[in-house]
Design a protein around this motif. Sequence first.
Motif, PDB file in Angstrom:
ATOM      1  N   ASP A 113       0.808  -1.222   0.000  1.00 54.26           N
ATOM      2  CA  ASP A 113       0.000   0.000   0.000  1.00 54.26           C
ATOM      3  C   ASP A 113       0.841   1.272   0.000  1.00 54.26           C
ATOM      4  O   ASP A 113       1.927   1.328   0.590  1.00 54.26           O
ATOM      5  CB  ASP A 113      -0.906   0.049   1.244  1.00 54.26           C
ATOM      6  CG  ASP A 113      -2.044  -0.941   1.147  1.00 54.26           C
ATOM      7  OD1 ASP A 113      -2.094  -1.697   0.141  1.00 54.26           O
ATOM      8  OD2 ASP A 113      -2.864  -0.975   2.081  1.00 54.26           O
ATOM      9  N   CYS A 114       0.297   2.299  -0.609  1.00 51.41           N
ATOM     10  CA  CYS A 114       0.876   3.633  -0.544  1.00 51.41           C
ATOM     11  C   CYS A 114       0.860   4.092   0.923  1.00 51.41           C
ATOM     12  O   CYS A 114      -0.127   3.887   1.616  1.00 51.41           O
ATOM     13  CB  CYS A 114       0.053   4.591  -1.404  1.00 51.41           C
ATOM     14  SG  CYS A 114       0.529   6.314  -1.226  1.00 51.41           S
ATOM     15  N   PRO A 115       1.947   4.725   1.397  1.00 51.40           N
ATOM     16  CA  PRO A 115       1.981   5.181   2.794  1.00 51.40           C
ATOM     17  C   PRO A 115       0.877   6.191   3.113  1.00 51.40           C
ATOM     18  O   PRO A 115       0.564   6.409   4.278  1.00 51.40           O
ATOM     19  CB  PRO A 115       3.349   5.855   2.924  1.00 51.40           C
ATOM     20  CG  PRO A 115       4.130   5.467   1.728  1.00 51.40           C
ATOM     21  CD  PRO A 115       3.172   5.017   0.667  1.00 51.40           C
ATOM     22  N   HIS A 116       0.339   6.824   2.089  1.00 47.45           N
ATOM     23  CA  HIS A 116      -0.683   7.847   2.301  1.00 47.45           C
ATOM     24  C   HIS A 116      -2.083   7.395   1.928  1.00 47.45           C
ATOM     25  O   HIS A 116      -3.038   8.124   2.153  1.00 47.45           O
ATOM     26  CB  HIS A 116      -0.333   9.112   1.505  1.00 47.45           C
ATOM     27  CG  HIS A 116       1.113   9.488   1.618  1.00 47.45           C
ATOM     28  ND1 HIS A 116       1.667   9.957   2.788  1.00 47.45           N
ATOM     29  CD2 HIS A 116       2.136   9.412   0.735  1.00 47.45           C
ATOM     30  CE1 HIS A 116       2.964  10.176   2.608  1.00 47.45           C
ATOM     31  NE2 HIS A 116       3.268   9.848   1.373  1.00 47.45           N
ATOM     32  N   CYS A 117      -2.212   6.227   1.311  1.00 49.72           N
ATOM     33  CA  CYS A 117      -3.508   5.782   0.789  1.00 49.72           C
ATOM     34  C   CYS A 117      -3.735   4.315   1.145  1.00 49.72           C
ATOM     35  O   CYS A 117      -3.287   3.423   0.428  1.00 49.72           O
ATOM     36  CB  CYS A 117      -3.575   5.940  -0.726  1.00 49.72           C
ATOM     37  SG  CYS A 117      -3.086   7.567  -1.318  1.00 49.72           S
ATOM     38  N   GLU A 118      -4.424   4.086   2.231  1.00 53.36           N
ATOM     39  CA  GLU A 118      -4.668   2.717   2.675  1.00 53.36           C
ATOM     40  C   GLU A 118      -5.467   1.940   1.641  1.00 53.36           C
ATOM     41  O   GLU A 118      -6.453   2.450   1.097  1.00 53.36           O
ATOM     42  CB  GLU A 118      -5.431   2.756   3.999  1.00 53.36           C
ATOM     43  CG  GLU A 118      -5.208   1.503   4.831  1.00 53.36           C
ATOM     44  CD  GLU A 118      -6.068   1.522   6.090  1.00 53.36           C
ATOM     45  OE1 GLU A 118      -6.256   2.609   6.667  1.00 53.36           O
ATOM     46  OE2 GLU A 118      -6.548   0.437   6.462  1.00 53.36           O
ATOM     47  N   ALA A 125       2.379   4.435 -11.414  1.00 56.81           N
ATOM     48  CA  ALA A 125       1.229   5.206 -11.903  1.00 56.81           C
ATOM     49  C   ALA A 125       0.547   5.939 -10.757  1.00 56.81           C
ATOM     50  O   ALA A 125       0.173   7.108 -10.881  1.00 56.81           O
ATOM     51  CB  ALA A 125       0.247   4.288 -12.622  1.00 56.81           C
ATOM     52  N   HIS A 126       0.401   5.258  -9.614  1.00 48.46           N
ATOM     53  CA  HIS A 126      -0.230   5.913  -8.463  1.00 48.46           C
ATOM     54  C   HIS A 126       0.604   7.101  -7.995  1.00 48.46           C
ATOM     55  O   HIS A 126       0.080   8.192  -7.758  1.00 48.46           O
ATOM     56  CB  HIS A 126      -0.418   4.911  -7.318  1.00 48.46           C
ATOM     57  CG  HIS A 126      -0.968   5.558  -6.070  1.00 48.46           C
ATOM     58  ND1 HIS A 126      -2.276   5.961  -5.960  1.00 48.46           N
ATOM     59  CD2 HIS A 126      -0.370   5.910  -4.903  1.00 48.46           C
ATOM     60  CE1 HIS A 126      -2.467   6.522  -4.777  1.00 48.46           C
ATOM     61  NE2 HIS A 126      -1.323   6.510  -4.115  1.00 48.46           N
ATOM     62  N   PHE A 127       1.888   6.885  -7.902  1.00 51.29           N
ATOM     63  CA  PHE A 127       2.811   7.930  -7.453  1.00 51.29           C
ATOM     64  C   PHE A 127       2.789   9.136  -8.399  1.00 51.29           C
ATOM     65  O   PHE A 127       2.614  10.281  -7.958  1.00 51.29           O
ATOM     66  CB  PHE A 127       4.225   7.329  -7.361  1.00 51.29           C
ATOM     67  CG  PHE A 127       5.330   8.311  -7.105  1.00 51.29           C
ATOM     68  CD1 PHE A 127       5.332   9.115  -5.971  1.00 51.29           C
ATOM     69  CD2 PHE A 127       6.401   8.411  -7.989  1.00 51.29           C
ATOM     70  CE1 PHE A 127       6.368  10.008  -5.733  1.00 51.29           C
ATOM     71  CE2 PHE A 127       7.439   9.301  -7.756  1.00 51.29           C
ATOM     72  CZ  PHE A 127       7.421  10.101  -6.630  1.00 51.29           C
ATOM     73  N   ALA A 130      -1.747   9.858  -9.365  1.00 51.19           N
ATOM     74  CA  ALA A 130      -2.969   9.813  -8.570  1.00 51.19           C
ATOM     75  C   ALA A 130      -2.829  10.196  -7.101  1.00 51.19           C
ATOM     76  O   ALA A 130      -3.754  10.772  -6.529  1.00 51.19           O
ATOM     77  CB  ALA A 130      -3.576   8.409  -8.670  1.00 51.19           C
ATOM     78  N   CYS A 131      -1.712   9.879  -6.473  1.00 49.17           N
ATOM     79  CA  CYS A 131      -1.648  10.030  -5.024  1.00 49.17           C
ATOM     80  C   CYS A 131      -1.953  11.484  -4.610  1.00 49.17           C
ATOM     81  O   CYS A 131      -1.277  12.427  -5.029  1.00 49.17           O
ATOM     82  CB  CYS A 131      -0.273   9.629  -4.501  1.00 49.17           C
ATOM     83  SG  CYS A 131      -0.216   9.673  -2.695  1.00 49.17           S
ATOM     84  N   PRO A 132      -2.968  11.669  -3.773  1.00 48.98           N
ATOM     85  CA  PRO A 132      -3.359  13.028  -3.381  1.00 48.98           C
ATOM     86  C   PRO A 132      -2.274  13.748  -2.589  1.00 48.98           C
ATOM     87  O   PRO A 132      -2.244  14.979  -2.530  1.00 48.98           O
ATOM     88  CB  PRO A 132      -4.614  12.813  -2.526  1.00 48.98           C
ATOM     89  CG  PRO A 132      -4.661  11.372  -2.182  1.00 48.98           C
ATOM     90  CD  PRO A 132      -3.841  10.633  -3.205  1.00 48.98           C
ATOM     91  N   ARG A 133      -1.368  12.987  -1.992  1.00 57.86           N
ATOM     92  CA  ARG A 133      -0.308  13.589  -1.201  1.00 57.86           C
ATOM     93  C   ARG A 133       0.578  14.530  -2.038  1.00 57.86           C
ATOM     94  O   ARG A 133       1.119  15.512  -1.543  1.00 57.86           O
ATOM     95  CB  ARG A 133       0.546  12.456  -0.581  1.00 57.86           C
ATOM     96  CG  ARG A 133       1.825  12.898   0.082  1.00 57.86           C
ATOM     97  CD  ARG A 133       1.551  13.725   1.346  1.00 57.86           C
ATOM     98  NE  ARG A 133       2.778  14.231   1.927  1.00 57.86           N
ATOM     99  CZ  ARG A 133       3.274  13.827   3.082  1.00 57.86           C
ATOM    100  NH1 ARG A 133       2.639  12.948   3.810  1.00 57.86           N
ATOM    101  NH2 ARG A 133       4.406  14.315   3.529  1.00 57.86           N
TER     102      ARG A 133
END
Length: 182
Positions: A113-118, A125-127, A130-133
Amino acid sequence: MGDVQAKIAARGRSSDIKRLPKVFQKPLPHSAAARKQAYRKLADKTAASIWSSSPRYNRLAMRDLRMQRPVRFFHKATAKFTRRQHNIMVQLRTGHIGLNGHLFRIGKSLTPDCPHCEGVTETVAHFLMACPRYERERAGLQRRARRPDSVAELLTNPDAFRRVLRFVDASKRLSTIFGDEA
Ligand SMILES: [Zn+2]
């Protein structure tokens, strides 16, 4: 690379081709513009599948996409990069990078999991997308909010590489591995 692109370019208008005089029936797009268009179509298609796919398929799709360009394009595009910048680009493109999605696969993280998105796997791609952080940092990465560059575009279009590197530095997500920008 010509064959694949020619097939893609031909597929959309195969019926039209038959009606053309013989001299125009060449299956291979010879102009740079036609090749570019065929490539872009493939890139869009691949990007779409990346979004809807597993991390494993994600890597395969990226590799396939890269194969549409001659290998030397990447070396040429990064010739003036520092070793650190070069490594960051290679790792983003292969997915073998210090993000939890990959670290989990190789047994170096307890969670993908992303450290900011459980519950969300931390893929490249998320990094990047997408990641809101990293929303603030992403403003410099994506210059056109209405039609953002796809992850495939960011990692295969040399014009985007510097923006990608600035994003990575600004995010500080990988600074334990690469250190901060020199
Ligand atoms: Zn996240």
